[in-house]
Design a protein around this motif. Structure first.
Motif, PDB file in Angstrom:
ATOM      1  N   PHE A   1       0.838  -1.193   0.000  1.00 17.22           N
ATOM      2  CA  PHE A   1       0.000   0.000   0.000  1.00 17.22           C
ATOM      3  C   PHE A   1       0.876   1.247   0.000  1.00 17.22           C
ATOM      4  O   PHE A   1       1.931   1.283   0.646  1.00 17.22           O
ATOM      5  CB  PHE A   1      -0.875   0.035   1.249  1.00 17.22           C
ATOM      6  N   SER A   2       0.412   2.268  -0.714  1.00 16.52           N
ATOM      7  CA  SER A   2       1.047   3.571  -0.594  1.00 16.52           C
ATOM      8  C   SER A   2       0.733   4.127   0.787  1.00 16.52           C
ATOM      9  O   SER A   2      -0.292   3.773   1.395  1.00 16.52           O
ATOM     10  CB  SER A   2       0.528   4.524  -1.680  1.00 16.52           C
ATOM     11  N   PRO A   3       1.584   4.994   1.367  1.00 14.44           N
ATOM     12  CA  PRO A   3       1.331   5.527   2.713  1.00 14.44           C
ATOM     13  C   PRO A   3       0.008   6.261   2.871  1.00 14.44           C
ATOM     14  O   PRO A   3      -0.531   6.326   3.976  1.00 14.44           O
ATOM     15  CB  PRO A   3       2.519   6.465   2.943  1.00 14.44           C
ATOM     16  N   ASP A   4      -0.544   6.813   1.771  1.00 19.51           N
ATOM     17  CA  ASP A   4      -1.841   7.485   1.884  1.00 19.51           C
ATOM     18  C   ASP A   4      -3.017   6.517   1.723  1.00 19.51           C
ATOM     19  O   ASP A   4      -4.180   6.914   1.850  1.00 19.51           O
ATOM     20  CB  ASP A   4      -1.965   8.636   0.879  1.00 19.51           C
ATOM     21  N   GLY A   5      -2.727   5.254   1.434  1.00 14.39           N
ATOM     22  CA  GLY A   5      -3.760   4.236   1.347  1.00 14.39           C
ATOM     23  C   GLY A   5      -4.594   4.255   0.096  1.00 14.39           C
ATOM     24  O   GLY A   5      -5.533   3.456  -0.039  1.00 14.39           O
ATOM     25  N   LYS A   6      -4.261   5.117  -0.871  1.00 13.44           N
ATOM     26  CA  LYS A   6      -5.090   5.242  -2.070  1.00 13.44           C
ATOM     27  C   LYS A   6      -4.693   4.274  -3.184  1.00 13.44           C
ATOM     28  O   LYS A   6      -5.486   4.005  -4.087  1.00 13.44           O
ATOM     29  CB  LYS A   6      -5.020   6.670  -2.603  1.00 13.44           C
TER      30      LYS A   6
ATOM     31  N   ARG B   1     -10.856  -0.209  -7.528  1.00  7.96           N
ATOM     32  CA  ARG B   1     -10.372  -1.577  -7.738  1.00  7.96           C
ATOM     33  C   ARG B   1      -9.841  -1.783  -9.155  1.00  7.96           C
ATOM     34  O   ARG B   1      -9.785  -2.909  -9.652  1.00  7.96           O
ATOM     35  CB  ARG B   1     -11.475  -2.624  -7.478  1.00  7.96           C
ATOM     36  N   ARG B   2      -9.476  -0.734  -9.826  1.00  7.67           N
ATOM     37  CA  ARG B   2      -8.989  -0.843 -11.202  1.00  7.67           C
ATOM     38  C   ARG B   2      -7.526  -0.432 -11.289  1.00  7.67           C
ATOM     39  O   ARG B   2      -7.063   0.373 -10.483  1.00  7.67           O
ATOM     40  CB  ARG B   2      -9.831   0.031 -12.134  1.00  7.67           C
TER      41      ARG B   2
ATOM     42  N   GLY C   1      -2.678 -15.736  -9.367  1.00  9.24           N
ATOM     43  CA  GLY C   1      -2.384 -14.507 -10.090  1.00  9.24           C
ATOM     44  C   GLY C   1      -3.347 -13.373  -9.868  1.00  9.24           C
ATOM     45  O   GLY C   1      -3.431 -12.463 -10.700  1.00  9.24           O
ATOM     46  N   THR C   2      -4.126 -13.384  -8.765  1.00 11.09           N
ATOM     47  CA  THR C   2      -5.065 -12.300  -8.509  1.00 11.09           C
ATOM     48  C   THR C   2      -4.608 -11.446  -7.334  1.00 11.09           C
ATOM     49  O   THR C   2      -3.951 -11.930  -6.411  1.00 11.09           O
ATOM     50  CB  THR C   2      -6.478 -12.833  -8.197  1.00 11.09           C
ATOM     51  N   LEU C   3      -4.975 -10.170  -7.376  1.00 10.30           N
ATOM     52  CA  LEU C   3      -4.823  -9.254  -6.250  1.00 10.30           C
ATOM     53  C   LEU C   3      -6.200  -9.077  -5.637  1.00 10.30           C
ATOM     54  O   LEU C   3      -7.157  -8.720  -6.337  1.00 10.30           O
ATOM     55  CB  LEU C   3      -4.275  -7.911  -6.734  1.00 10.30           C
ATOM     56  N   ARG C   4      -6.315  -9.332  -4.323  1.00  8.46           N
ATOM     57  CA  ARG C   4      -7.614  -9.236  -3.658  1.00  8.46           C
ATOM     58  C   ARG C   4      -7.542  -8.251  -2.501  1.00  8.46           C
ATOM     59  O   ARG C   4      -6.517  -8.166  -1.819  1.00  8.46           O
ATOM     60  CB  ARG C   4      -8.067 -10.613  -3.151  1.00  8.46           C
ATOM     61  N   LEU C   5      -8.634  -7.522  -2.308  1.00 11.07           N
ATOM     62  CA  LEU C   5      -8.768  -6.598  -1.190  1.00 11.07           C
ATOM     63  C   LEU C   5      -9.840  -7.119  -0.252  1.00 11.07           C
ATOM     64  O   LEU C   5     -10.925  -7.531  -0.688  1.00 11.07           O
ATOM     65  CB  LEU C   5      -9.133  -5.196  -1.691  1.00 11.07           C
ATOM     66  N   TRP C   6      -9.547  -7.082   1.051  1.00 14.86           N
ATOM     67  CA  TRP C   6     -10.435  -7.645   2.057  1.00 14.86           C
ATOM     68  C   TRP C   6     -10.761  -6.569   3.105  1.00 14.86           C
ATOM     69  O   TRP C   6      -9.919  -5.753   3.445  1.00 14.86           O
ATOM     70  CB  TRP C   6      -9.768  -8.816   2.771  1.00 14.86           C
TER      71      TRP C   6
END
Length: 637
Positions: free
Chosen positions: A341-346, A365-366, A623-628
């Motif tokens: 993650f970038s420090p600003d979370g974006k 998510r893109r 091969g996927t990036l997932r956000l939880w």
């Protein structure tokens, strides 16, 4: 000449060559082994994967075989092991079977299912066949040794005879040798009229015929030969229509047809012959695939042929209709080895097997319209500087690069040390020093690179490396304050270092019984967490260097990544078993059940700066990036 065409959509999931495949005895399941180190099970009717990839091998999977009852799968590969898997649960059965000292190229069950034979490397440059008791997973006596080359093998249908073929380094005589399984003594050799290297060997279902396919390095020497087992003589001349090196041969269940897979860069993908007459009866061809086919198999009912090759896709062929039916499925994605993650979370940055670094917008998510293709090989680690202005990433081909994290332009690099693949990279708290952990054979070094205080003010400088481990360094991390570095190594040790004095802080932290894959400091710098191939997480007091309680267990297999939440109360881990787990950092107890969703190993995990979101990157076979949503359990956002 008839051309057999695609039946249904191909199966895509492996992100590198499919080297072996096998149908279950009832024909409902297909097992595939890939160059991506994974084994996959597929539902033949729906063409969909069954659960996540079977992970455990640490090298290319060379051969897969079902037991006669379909309940057990045997696999082998470049990691020198044979592994048994429970098909229903998709879990390993016991520990790997070890004895070979170099890659294992072939594995087969005896017809009664009690024995597994494996062919591969042995001592003093020789090759050997080992026999293993399936129930006890122990070797049955001494191996057959002094074989001439890389061993391919097959049991006769009655289980009494074993046929072996090889690709010898000093000989290309194309012999197939028959062995009495009970006595382990040779029964004789089958020799062709002209020499070639045997790459694949198979018995006909009635046990009367043996087929062998291979090449001696050129198209003009590619061969498929049939032998009569009783007389030990070739059944006529080599089969016509072999115009490209052969990698695999297989009989149909009724024994009337033989299939062989080939190098489609020179010809079609595979060919079929009538066994009785030796007549070339058809080809398996696709206009949209060029490359090497490594594997071919008939379904138990003989109506379907499956092939797999360098594009990582499994294709089915209908020999009756010969009509095309569907296009290859798109979406083969490379393994993601690291996320940050970038420090600003974006923004989330990811690096993977395809040598690319990608940026993703957390809200939409893109992917952000920026991708860096790193020509130096797979990206093993990505990390933001503490102020978020720089992104460093490294490849396993010795190079580290630094980019402006906002405008994406080049700042520094390649920072390289010859012949030392870089496994991990970390920024110092002030963002001006980059530490790299080298994973070369017996390397064990960490290099420190000093960046100029402002962009464009000069080139990075370095000094002699820190010799931190006796084997490759798998993970490095700086303490959030001060100049302390923690490293984890292939030797199973965790070490703390004073960067200014370049001296170790005390003795190594020992306890892991296998390589350490991930190390991290808690946000306050008082605790170190480590995850290893022994399947445990361990917490250490950074000052006393003593373990904090017992090891944390839960993953089935290696722990590949560990990270603290920003407030230090939670520890997240990702494992080779394809799960994410959350732990209370103080009590070391699980906060949730195992979180599933990835279809392959979870290579990397990272918390957002506010601790509400957890990012995970799937390895080979996913091969996927997932956000939880980390605050709710977690669940997929």
């Amino acid at each position: 000449m008839r051309h057999v065409r695609l039946s249904g959509d191909p199966l895509s999931g492996h992100i590198s060559p499919v080297r072996s495949l096998a149908f279950s005895p009832d024909g409902t399941t297909l097992a595939t082994g890939g160059g991506d180190w994974t084994v996959r099970l597929w539902d033949v009717a729906s063409r969909r994967p069954i659960g996540h990839a079977l992970a455990g091998h640490t090298g290319r999977v060379r051969s897969v075989a079902f037991s006669p009852d379909g309940r057990t799968l045997a696999t082998c590969g470049d990691d020198r092991t044979v592994r048994l898997w429970d098909v229903a649960s998709r879990r390993p059965i016991g520990d790997p079977l070890t004895g070979h000292i170099s890659p294992v190229f072939s594995v087969a069950f005896s017809p009664d299912g009690t024995t597994v034979a494996s062919g591969g490397g042995f001592a003093n440059g020789c090759w050997a066949v080992w026999f293993w008791d399936v129930e006890s997973r122990r070797p049955l006596g001494d191996p057959i040794t002094d074989l001439p080359g890389l061993v391919r093998l097959a049991f006769s249908p009655d289980g009494r005879t074993l046929a072996t073929g090889g690709t010898p380094y000093e000989s290309t005589d194309g012999r197939v040798r028959l062995w009495d399984v009970e006595s382990r003594r040779p029964l004789g050799d089958l020799r062709p009229a002209s020499p070639f290297e045997v790459v694949s060997v198979a018995f006909s279902p009635d046990g009367r015929t043996i087929a062998a396919g291979g090449t001696s390095g050129g198209v003009e020497h590619a061969r498929v030969v049939l032998w009569d087992v009783e007389s030990r003589r070739p059944r006529g001349a080599p089969l016509d229509g072999v115009v490209s090196p052969v990698s695999s041969v297989a009989f149909s269940p009724d024994g009337r047809t033989l299939a062989a897979s080939m190098d489609t860069r020179r010809a079609w993908g595979a060919s079929l012959w009538d066994v009785a007459s030796g007549r070339h009866i058809g080809d398996l061809r696709t206009e949209k695939y060029t490359g090497q086919l490594y594997a071919v198999a008939f379904s138990p009912d003989g109506e379907t042929v499956a092939t797999g090759g360098t594009d990582g896709i499994v294709r089915f062929w209908d020999a009756e209709s010969r009509d095309p039916a569907g296009e290859p499925l798109d979406g083969n994605t490379a393994a993601i080895f690291s996320v940050a993650f970038s420090p600003d979370g974006k923004t989330v940055a990811s690096g993977g097997d395809d040598g690319a670094v990608r940026w993703w917008d957390v809200e939409t998510r893109r992917p952000v319209d920026a991708t860096i293709a790193d020509e130096s090989g797979p990206v093993r680690s990505v990390v933001y500087s503490p102020d978020g202005t720089k992104l460093a990433f490294c490849s396993n081909r010795s190079e580290v690069r630094v980019r402006n994290a906002v405008r994406r332009h080049h700042i520094a690099g390649p920072l390289s040390r010859p012949h030392s693949p870089v496994e991990s990279v970390a920024f110092s708290p002030d963002g001006l020093t980059v530490a790299t952990g080298c994973g070369g054979h017996l390397d064990g070094t960490v290099w420190l690179w000093f960046l100029p205080s402002r962009e464009g003010a000069g080139d990075p400088t370095t000094t002699r490396p820190l010799h931190v481990h006796k084997s490759p360094v798998r993970s490095v991390a700086f303490r959030p304050y001060g100049w302390t570095l923690v490293t984890g190594g292939e030797d199973g040790a965790v070490r703390l270092w004073d960067v200014e004095s370049r001296r170790p802080l005390g003795d190594p932290l020992t306890g892991h019984t296998g390589p350490v894959r991930s190390v991290v400091f808690s946000p306050d710098g008082t605790t170190v967490a480590s995850g290893g191939e022994d399947g445990t997480l361990r917490l250490w007091d950074a000052e006393t260097r003593r373990p904090l309680g017992d090891p944390v267990t839960g993953h089935v297999g290696p722990v590949l990544s560990v990270v603290f939440s920003p407030d230090g109360t939670t520890l997240a881990s990702g494992g080779e078993d394809g799960t994410l787990r959350l732990w209370d950092a103080e009590t070391r107890r699980p906060l949730t059940d195992a979180v599933t969703g990835h279809t392959g190993p979870v290579q990397s995990v990272a918390f957002s700066p506010d601790g509400r979101t957890l990012a995970s990157g799937g390895g080979r076979g996913d091969g996927t990036l997932r956000l939880w949503d980390a605050g709710r359990g977690p669940g997929v956002r």
